[in-house]
Motif scaffolding. Structure first.
Motif, short mmCIF file in Angstrom:
data_model
loop_
_atom_site.label_atom_id
_atom_site.label_comp_id
_atom_site.label_asym_id
_atom_site.label_seq_id
_atom_site.Cartn_x
_atom_site.Cartn_y
_atom_site.Cartn_z
N ALA A 151 -7.82 1.73 -8.67
CA ALA A 151 -7.60 0.29 -8.79
C ALA A 151 -7.53 -0.09 -10.26
CB ALA A 151 -8.72 -0.47 -8.10
N ASP A 152 -6.91 -1.22 -10.54
CA ASP A 152 -6.87 -1.66 -11.93
C ASP A 152 -8.30 -1.98 -12.40
OD1 ASP A 152 -4.68 -2.75 -14.06
OD2 ASP A 152 -6.59 -3.84 -14.21
N VAL B 273 -8.48 -5.97 -13.06
CA VAL B 273 -8.18 -6.84 -11.91
C VAL B 273 -8.36 -5.99 -10.65
CG1 VAL B 273 -6.49 -8.41 -10.85
CG2 VAL B 273 -6.51 -8.09 -13.34
N PRO B 274 -9.60 -5.81 -10.20
CA PRO B 274 -9.88 -4.88 -9.09
C PRO B 274 -9.15 -5.22 -7.80
CG PRO B 274 -11.90 -5.50 -10.23
CD PRO B 274 -10.83 -6.40 -10.76
N SER B 275 -8.67 -6.46 -7.67
CA SER B 275 -7.94 -6.81 -6.46
C SER B 275 -6.57 -6.14 -6.42
CB SER B 275 -7.76 -8.34 -6.38
OG SER B 275 -7.03 -8.82 -7.52
N VAL B 276 -6.12 -5.62 -7.55
CA VAL B 276 -4.87 -4.84 -7.60
C VAL B 276 -5.25 -3.39 -7.34
CG1 VAL B 276 -2.90 -4.13 -8.98
CG2 VAL B 276 -3.83 -6.45 -9.23
N PRO B 277 -4.85 -2.80 -6.22
CA PRO B 277 -5.35 -1.47 -5.84
C PRO B 277 -4.65 -0.31 -6.54
CG PRO B 277 -3.88 -2.30 -4.16
CD PRO B 277 -3.99 -3.39 -5.18
N TYR C 212 -3.10 -5.68 -18.96
CA TYR C 212 -4.23 -6.60 -18.95
C TYR C 212 -5.14 -6.45 -20.18
CZ TYR C 212 -2.89 -7.31 -14.07
OH TYR C 212 -2.19 -7.58 -12.92
#
Length: 702
Positions: free
Chosen positions: A45-46, A49-53, A153
């Protein structure tokens, strides 16, 4: 320690935008192509931005191209330029000017060649990868494949092929853990990029056995992390980046270069130098620590180059175009040497081409360049005195000596003189406490050409005698300098009185005198014996093939420590020595009436907080017996080793031997006064520096 982001702390712009903004022209002879790659790492994952896998990255490749025909690469998109200006607080200049900066790489040009050495480049925090475009183009023009990575990021803007522009999700509060996460994450980015390239259509262009990495700011500090985790990276450079994730044992045995601001990274005084020092101790291979004067953080990048063209004031006193040229030259030389196996003299010692660059530390020591205008040659001379047994090994019925003869040479071309043999290096380093290979000093870089053809004849001769236990080579920098000013120099190795000496037939003589009790009688024997050595050397040289080189009426002598103390007995015993100098040597054989009427000078380190008080009592004793021209000079901040190559090597290795004045500065002072003294006394050329101190560190005591 917090790594500072690349701050554009600017005064109001002095000029409006100029549409003719340009990057530095590549210095190589190959056309340059470039292409943009979109890469997606689905294994993680990023980190920001952990919501981006997954981890998305944009990479620019630069490479030697076939004769290109097409559009040049855009320096930045308008969105990226606006984000850079906004973050820096720059107003009054339209961001669009950065979209028109002239570059040299042709987009999607056909690559030329294959199996190229590769260099991965990582930009500073908040900075788009465009800031390293000039460096990328320059390396590619010299035959490299350059892999310039944008760390998503972690900069103010990254533009993706589908038009998305990501911002700086990592920006915010910064503690040590943040910077460590940043550096370690970049190491993962780099490994993923290398994996991707090796399994892509670009693989034929990449030689996987010749990969290096460099970066600016946190991109530079991330190079260490990447090398630790990825053995494919064979060599690395940190450009002006403060380390927050220390290199731990067992360290790193691959080549590494620190290149940064003199104001921030000078060992001991630069506020961020401690982080480099900690890593320096863990770097076990070839290494250099270079600082650049007059530059600021952006000076190493295109943001400094373009910003200066826009009239922005970064606070640098060295122009940005010069900072970029220095960066490109040293980065290219480093990778040429360590990825291509091409030795680079630029990395051996300071260069007159780049006086802004200081060698703060090195793993391969060097002698500073001579200050005279003549090339220097040297040769080793073996001498055998059959008129007396050796004073330290009486079973040897003769006295053997090795002499290094330095002189002005007809040419500067040829192999340089070896400083010490491997055996001599091992002997000298044996008790030094330095964690370096035993043959390190055999590889020390000198300036004299071995066995060069001499230039001139009838030259004034200076005999040099080194300190006790020190091989003759430790006065090599002084000998080379005198020769560059037109002197013949005879540098004597006093057998059995130094750590070890090699002979032409392969024999090695250790320090037999070291086994004798060192009482006052010992030191007097040493001084008087050296006086005999000197007279024998003069007899031998003036009756040899070297006689035409020497003017027997213009002979002087100087020495360091016991070699300096031996100068007075030698002058008393041999009237051919017209002038003498004692460099920091306590005397043990008193100068008795009627004294000495020939010129003499004492040059030593200041003993206390106040110059000349206290003074060396043996010098005070002998001073009263000097009836001719005389001087006594003290050097503040120096120590005993400062006057010799021992101090120079100590500084280059980062050894603290108690000096407050650098050995390089003391070497400059020593060279100045030694040359001036003999110029005045042997050549009859008056020297004002002998009438009044020419350096703030120097006090004339008498």
């Amino acid at each position: 320690m917090v790594v500072t982001a690349l701050a554009l702390s600017l005064a109001a712009p002095a000029a409006s935008a100029d549409p003719a903004l340009t990057l530095a022209k590549p210095t190589g002879d190959r056309p340059v192509g470039t292409t943009a790659l979109y890469l997606k790492d689905t294994s993680r994952a990023d980190p920001w931005v952990p919501s981006v896998p997954y981890r998305e990255l944009m990479v620019s490749l630069f490479y030697p191209a076939a004769p290109p025909d097409g559009p040049k690469k855009q320096f930045m998109s308008e969105a990226e330029a606006k984000a850079v200006f906004d973050e820096a607080g720059i107003g009054g200049i339209p961001p669009s000017v950065l979209t028109t900066v002239r570059t040299d790489a042709v987009v999607d040009a056909e690559p030329a060649g294959r199996d190229r050495p590769a260099v991965v480049l990582s930009p500073g925090f908040k900075r788009p990868r465009a800031e390293l475009t000039s460096l990328s183009e320059d390396l590619a023009s010299h035959g490299y494949l350059v892999v310039l990575v944008d760390h998503t990021y972690e900069n103010v803007a990254t533009t993706f092929p589908d038009g998305r522009v990501t911002g700086c999700a990592a920006c915010g509060d910064y503690d040590t853990e943040f910077w460590q996460k940043l550096q370690r994450g970049r190491a993962k980015d780099v490994s993923f990029v290398l994996d991707s390239l090796a399994h892509s259509k670009w693989a034929p262009l990449l030689d996987g056995s010749r990969i290096g990495m460099a970066g600016h700011s946190v991109g530079g500090t991330s190079t260490v992390n990447a090398m630790v985790t990825d053995p494919r990276i064979r060599a690395g450079i940190d450009i002006d980046g403060t380390q927050s994730d220390p290199l731990l044992p067992p360290g790193l045995d691959r080549p590494f270069l620190f290149l940064g601001r003199q104001s921030l990274y000078t060992p001991g005084t630069g506020v961020e130098s401690g982080t480099w020092d900690a890593d320096w101790k863990q770097l076990k291979g070839w290494k250099r620590w270079l600082t650049v004067t007059g530059v600021v953080h952006p000076s190493f990048t295109d943001l400094g180059l373009v910003g200066e063209q826009l009239g922005l004031d970064f606070g640098a006193t060295t122009p940005a175009v010069r900072g970029q040229a220095i960066t490109a030259a040293y980065v290219r030389a480093f990778f040429d040497q360590h990825l291509r196996g091409r030795p680079q003299p630029l990395l051996d010692q300071p260069s007159a081409r780049y006086p802004e660059v200081t060698f703060a530390r090195t793993s391969t020591p060097y002698l500073p360049a001579p200050t005279g205008d003549r090339p220097v040659g040297s040769t080793a001379v073996y001498l055998k005195d059959t008129s007396r047994p050796d004073p330290w090994v009486p079973s040897v019925p003769y006295r053997e000596l090795m002499v290094s003869l330095f002189y002005p040479a007809a040419s500067a071309k040829g192999a340089k003189t070896q400083y010490l043999t491997a055996a001599e290096s091992a002997a000298l380093l044996a008790d030094s406490g330095l964690d370096v290979p035993s043959d390190t000093l055999a590889k020390l870089v000198t300036n004299s050409v071995a066995d060069a053809r001499p230039s001139g004849r009838g030259l004034p001769l200076v005999v040099l005698s080194p300190g006790y236990t020190k091989p003759r080579a430790t006065l090599g920098a002084l000998a080379e300098d005198l020769a560059s000013h037109g002197y013949a120099v005879a540098l004597i190795g006093h057998t059995y009185e130094n750590a070890g000496q090699s002979f032409p037939d392969g024999r090695f003589a250790g320090c037999a005198s070291c086994e004798v009790p060192h009482d006052e009688a010992f030191w007097q024997k040493l001084e008087l014996g050296r006086a005999k050595d000197v007279s024998f050397v003069l007899d031998s040289l003036t009756h040899s093939k070297w006689a035409p080189l020497i003017d027997g009426a213009r002979i002087g002598m100087a020495g360091h420590s016991i070699g300096g103390a031996s100068t007075l007995p030698a002058m008393i015993a041999d009237p051919r020595i017209k002038a003498g100098m004692n460099i920091d040597g306590t005397t043990h054989v008193p100068l008795a009436p009627p004294g000495l009427s020939r010129p003499f000078m004492f040059l030593g380190h200041q003993l206390g907080e106040t110059a000349c008080v206290p003074g060396d009592p043996t010098w005070e004793r002998d001073w009263t017996q000097l009836t001719g021209w005389r001087r006594w000079a003290d050097v503040r901040g120096a120590q005993h080793a400062s006057f010799t190559d021992v101090g120079l090597v100590g500084d280059e290795f980062g050894v603290d031997y108690g000096a407050k004045t650098t050995a390089l500065r003391t070497r400059e002072i020593t060279r100045t006064y030694v040359t001036a003294f003999f110029d005045q006394q042997l050549r009859g050329a008056p020297q004002p520096v002998l009438d009044r101190p020419g350096y703030p560190e120097v006090t004339f005591c008498h």
